[in-house]
Write an enzyme that holds these catalytic residues in place. Structure first.
Site, PDB file in Angstrom:
ATOM      1  N   CYS A   1      27.498  64.065-110.164  1.00 14.34           N
ATOM      2  CA  CYS A   1      26.812  62.776-110.065  1.00 14.34           C
ATOM      3  C   CYS A   1      27.205  62.151-108.733  1.00 14.34           C
ATOM      4  O   CYS A   1      28.399  61.945-108.473  1.00 14.34           O
ATOM      5  CB  CYS A   1      27.275  61.901-111.227  1.00 14.34           C
ATOM      6  SG  CYS A   1      26.664  60.207-111.190  1.00 14.34           S
TER       7      CYS A   1
ATOM      8  N   CYS B   1      20.500  62.193-105.886  1.00 16.21           N
ATOM      9  CA  CYS B   1      20.894  61.901-107.271  1.00 16.21           C
ATOM     10  C   CYS B   1      20.626  63.181-108.031  1.00 16.21           C
ATOM     11  O   CYS B   1      19.570  63.817-107.849  1.00 16.21           O
ATOM     12  CB  CYS B   1      20.054  60.759-107.844  1.00 16.21           C
ATOM     13  SG  CYS B   1      20.203  60.573-109.638  1.00 16.21           S
TER      14      CYS B   1
END
Ligand code: DGL
Length: 257
Positions: free
Chosen positions: A74, A185
């Site tokens: 992440c 992302c």
């Protein structure tokens, strides 16, 4: 810690599965434990302190499962919590995820490069450092995409709702030609086809999965922790949400090409 121990992955939700897939291509003999924190997603709109606390909890969960290394799959949690976790676990290989700006700039010197990511990723020091490193070599344009990861969490990867959303986010940036799009992302690689429809066929699209996999492989090798068995490893999914459908969706995303 043993060679046979699993590698722990975590993300705010299911996006990190895109990084897991890249790693499984490079290190197919390893076992993997994946923790998706969908109950607390999205991280990108939370405070840095909250993302640090959630990341610490995810790391503890994975270490309890016997993880020999951690992948912060992440970008947002990496910006907020990688330094903190490395300080707390100095012996452990902790691999973070950052937007693939470097390969994009190297392939498109002087080009115009969009970096799609969460607001937090684009506001944190880590991104400013990355930007500072390459800003003289290319036109790097941050594109905050708040609200986009939710489509992946809902299992939506195509269709009019997503396309309208993407058009709204990206159109202001595509009026001038774009050479590359960096998916900053880990949820966004699951939306590559939809993003491609909006940006057209010219820009090359980059994600971070291969870079993370290579870095992880190097660190495990240095520590003598690469699993040398020849047969295929296993993947075990956990999720902080009680919604069982998320575990099914995790498997589907893992198996989707
Ligand atoms: N998958 C995420 C990332 O790479 C975070 C999305 C979110 O929770 O806001 O940044």
């Amino acid at each position: 810690m043993e060679k046979q121990s699993p590698i722990g992955f975590f993300d705010s939700g299911l996006g990190g599965i895109s990084v897991l897939k890249g790693t499984m291509r490079l290190l197919p003999g390893e076992d993997y434990v994946y923790y998706g924190d969908s109950a607390n997603a999205p991280y990108g709109i939370r405070t840095v302190e909250r993302v640090q606390a959630l990341s610490r909890h995810a790391a503890e969960f994975l270490l309890e499962k016997g993880a020999k290394a951690l992948v912060i799959a992440c970008n947002t949690a990496t910006s907020a919590a990688a330094a903190m976790l490395r300080e707390e676990y100095p012996e452990l290989a902790i691999i973070g995820t950052e937007p693939a700006v470097k390969p994009a700039v190297q392939a498109h010197p002087g080009g115009r490069i969009l970096v799609m990511a969460t607001a937090m990723t684009l506001q944190e020091q880590k991104f400013f450092d990355l930007w500072g490193q390459f800003r003289d070599e290319a036109d790097i344009v941050p594109v905050p995409c708040t609200g986009l990861m939710e489509f992946v969490e809902r299992g939506i990867r195509s269709g009019p709702e997503l396309e309208t959303f993407l058009l709204e986010k990206l159109e202001p940036y595509t009026k001038v030609p774009v050479d590359a799009v960096v998916l900053g992302c880990t949820h966004y690689p699951f939306l590559t086809d939809a993003i491609r429809r909006v940006v057209g066929s010219v820009p090359k699209i980059y994600d971070s999965a291969d870079g993370v996999a290579r870095q992880l492989g190097r660190r495990l090798e240095e520590q003598g922790l690469l699993n040398d068995r020849k047969n295929c490893g296993t993947v075990t999914f956990f999720n902080s949400s009680e919604d069982e459908a998320l575990l099914r969706l995790s498997r589907t995303l893992l198996e989707t090409e």
